[in-house]
Design a protein around this motif. Structure first.
Motif, PDB file in Angstrom:
ATOM      1  N   SER A 194       0.845  -1.182   0.000  1.00 42.20           N
ATOM      2  CA  SER A 194       0.000   0.000   0.000  1.00 42.20           C
ATOM      3  C   SER A 194       0.883   1.236   0.000  1.00 42.20           C
ATOM      4  O   SER A 194       1.774   1.387   0.846  1.00 42.20           O
ATOM      5  N   TYR A 195       0.632   2.102  -0.968  1.00 45.20           N
ATOM      6  CA  TYR A 195       1.439   3.307  -1.170  1.00 45.20           C
ATOM      7  C   TYR A 195       1.226   4.259   0.002  1.00 45.20           C
ATOM      8  O   TYR A 195       0.114   4.712   0.249  1.00 45.20           O
ATOM      9  N   SER A 196       2.290   4.566   0.713  1.00 46.60           N
ATOM     10  CA  SER A 196       2.180   5.398   1.910  1.00 46.60           C
ATOM     11  C   SER A 196       3.312   6.413   1.961  1.00 46.60           C
ATOM     12  O   SER A 196       4.492   6.048   1.997  1.00 46.60           O
ATOM     13  N   ASN A 197       2.945   7.695   1.977  1.00 45.77           N
ATOM     14  CA  ASN A 197       3.959   8.746   2.083  1.00 45.77           C
ATOM     15  C   ASN A 197       4.755   8.645   3.374  1.00 45.77           C
ATOM     16  O   ASN A 197       5.911   9.068   3.440  1.00 45.77           O
ATOM     17  N   THR A 198       4.152   8.063   4.400  1.00 45.80           N
ATOM     18  CA  THR A 198       4.832   7.927   5.687  1.00 45.80           C
ATOM     19  C   THR A 198       6.132   7.131   5.554  1.00 45.80           C
ATOM     20  O   THR A 198       7.130   7.433   6.224  1.00 45.80           O
ATOM     21  N   ASN A 199       6.129   6.113   4.698  1.00 41.07           N
ATOM     22  CA  ASN A 199       7.335   5.307   4.510  1.00 41.07           C
ATOM     23  C   ASN A 199       8.540   6.166   4.145  1.00 41.07           C
ATOM     24  O   ASN A 199       9.659   5.933   4.606  1.00 41.07           O
ATOM     25  N   THR A 311       1.729  -5.050  -6.971  1.00 37.40           N
ATOM     26  CA  THR A 311       0.984  -3.956  -6.348  1.00 37.40           C
ATOM     27  C   THR A 311      -0.526  -4.124  -6.495  1.00 37.40           C
ATOM     28  O   THR A 311      -1.280  -3.458  -5.783  1.00 37.40           O
ATOM     29  N   GLY A 312      -0.955  -4.962  -7.436  1.00 36.38           N
ATOM     30  CA  GLY A 312      -2.363  -5.047  -7.747  1.00 36.38           C
ATOM     31  C   GLY A 312      -2.796  -4.038  -8.794  1.00 36.38           C
ATOM     32  O   GLY A 312      -3.960  -4.019  -9.203  1.00 36.38           O
ATOM     33  N   ILE A 313      -1.871  -3.182  -9.243  1.00 35.93           N
ATOM     34  CA  ILE A 313      -2.159  -2.206 -10.297  1.00 35.93           C
ATOM     35  C   ILE A 313      -1.779  -2.842 -11.637  1.00 35.93           C
ATOM     36  O   ILE A 313      -0.656  -3.321 -11.786  1.00 35.93           O
ATOM     37  N   PRO A 314      -2.666  -2.870 -12.611  1.00 33.01           N
ATOM     38  CA  PRO A 314      -2.343  -3.504 -13.893  1.00 33.01           C
ATOM     39  C   PRO A 314      -1.082  -2.907 -14.532  1.00 33.01           C
ATOM     40  O   PRO A 314      -0.938  -1.691 -14.625  1.00 33.01           O
ATOM     41  N   ASN A 315      -0.170  -3.792 -14.926  1.00 34.17           N
ATOM     42  CA  ASN A 315       1.044  -3.416 -15.655  1.00 34.17           C
ATOM     43  C   ASN A 315       2.009  -2.542 -14.861  1.00 34.17           C
ATOM     44  O   ASN A 315       2.918  -1.943 -15.436  1.00 34.17           O
TER      45      ASN A 315
END
Length: 399
Positions: A194-199, A311-315
């Motif tokens: 999951s894309y997280s700016n906190t990382n 990521t689960g995002i296509p391509n």
């Protein structure tokens, strides 16, 4: 086509290039398909677009549209732009350089260096760069069931007025992280993506803890200085952006009235190293080419960086600070793109860094992300034009 230039023309070009305003006729006359592409992107809803391509035909740069709403001056070819989440690629590279120096362990607990934060000890440095830590995103989370858990005031998903009123506020990185860690984790460390700016704010704190210097100082030492990226800035809390640049705008509702304001000046500390940097298309091209060409990282760490994680995002899979994108024609490019309230930047390169595409876009942004569909189509259009040699099929997913 070979272009013969007189000494006078060469001098004119040099002066114009230094100011960021390369004459359009000279910069784009032998790549009409690229010029047409950016003109059509402007027509889709953008104020201005600047594009730079380096491929087997050499380097081409051009622009279309305007520098500001209602204006007629073209966007600067090599103007400054807030690059948004492209910042993450710079930050990940910096972390991996410290791994190469033996100052950080890629699979060591991040908590070893940041014990004061109370981080879950299962979260490794790799998980931060890969977005697999599960840590709450301080800009807010949208869960699979549609539940929205807000974070700090941001320009998206609300009326926008609260962000407008706070756009010059300074946030400390620790403040953003502490807010995130006060919320439940999205998942157990290492069990999802999951894309997280906190990382990436945590990555900044790691860099500063192990080096004793600011991220900006380390960025200058290891990346900006060695590559000569004089147009790239880590602004911290400064709202300024160097000239020249295309302007950025934001549209919002205030007591039932729709307003559009210039937000070119804004304090980017609200996003911190999740997306605060400023650069140019030239510097982005130099950076991604050098990175993928092996000039910044040892080969094993570069391979780790570009190893795709689903990521689960296509391509689109994710490495360490980069997306690994499968093009419509079956190729692979390494990328990160970013948006920063009225500004956006694209950065793509082939895995060897030999072919690159970088772009800067100016637009009117809003809380509903109305420009998002046009932005995705613009990305796909340029990706197919440069890396597949053809226009995007409108029926294809834009990813």
């Amino acid at each position: 086509m070979t272009i013969a230039l007189s000494d006078h023309d060469k001098n004119t070009l040099r002066i114009a290039a230094d100011s960021g305003a390369v004459p359009e006729a000279v910069s784009g006359q032998d790549r009409p398909e690229l010029q047409k592409a950016i003109e059509e992107i402007v027509e889709s809803g953008f104020i201005g677009v600047s594009l730079r391509v380096h491929d087997e035909r050499g380097e081409w740069a051009g622009s279309a549209g305007a520098r500001e709403l209602g204006g007629t001056a073209k966007p600067p070819i090599n103007g400054h732009v807030r690059i948004g989440s492209n910042t993450k690629t710079f930050t990940a590279t910096l972390v991996l350089q410290l791994v190469a120096e033996g100052r950080l362990g890629l699979d060591a607990p991040a908590a070893d260096h940041l014990p004061e934060l109370g981080l879950d000890r299962r979260i490794t440095v790799r998980m931060l760069l890969q977005h697999t830590s599960g840590v709450f995103n301080f800009t807010g989370e949208v869960y699979d069931d549609g539940t929205v858990v807000p974070g700090i005031p941001i320009p998206y998903g609300t009326t926008g007025k609260e962000w407008v009123d706070n756009r010059f506020r300074s946030y400390r990185p620790q403040e953003l992280v502490e807010l995130a860690l006060s919320r439940p984790a999205r998942f157990e460390p290492g069990t999802g993506w999951s894309y997280s700016n906190t990382n990436y704010v945590l990555a900044r704190l790691l860099i500063e803890k192990v080096t004793g210097r600011t991220q900006a100082e380390e960025m200058q030492r290891l990346i900006l200085g060695p590559l000569g990226l004089s147009g790239t800035v880590a602004p911290d809390t400064s709202p300024e952006i160097p000239a020249p640049h295309t302007h950025a705008y934001y549209r919002y509702e205030d007591t039932g009235e729709r307003k559009t304001i210039d937000v070119t000046r804004q304090n980017p500390s609200w996003i911190s190293t999740g997306g605060d940097m400023i650069s140019t298309t030239r510097d982005l091209a130099t950076f991604i080419s050098a990175l993928l060409g092996g000039r910044l990282l040892p080969a094993p760490l570069l391979a780790e960086m570009c190893t795709p994680h689903p990521t689960g995002i296509p391509n689109m899979d994710y490495g360490l600070g980069v997306f690994v994108v499968t093009t419509d024609c079956g190729g692979t490019v390494i990328s990160h793109n970013g948006a920063a309230v009225g500004h956006a930047a694209l950065m793509y390169g082939t895995p060897d860094g030999g072919k690159t595409l970088t772009a800067a876009l100016g637009c009117v942004d809003d809380a509903d992300l109305s420009i998002a569909a046009a932005f995705r189509k613009a990305q796909q259009r340029l990706l197919n034009e440069v890396f597949c040699g053809r226009r995007a099929d409108p029926a294809q997913p834009t990813g």
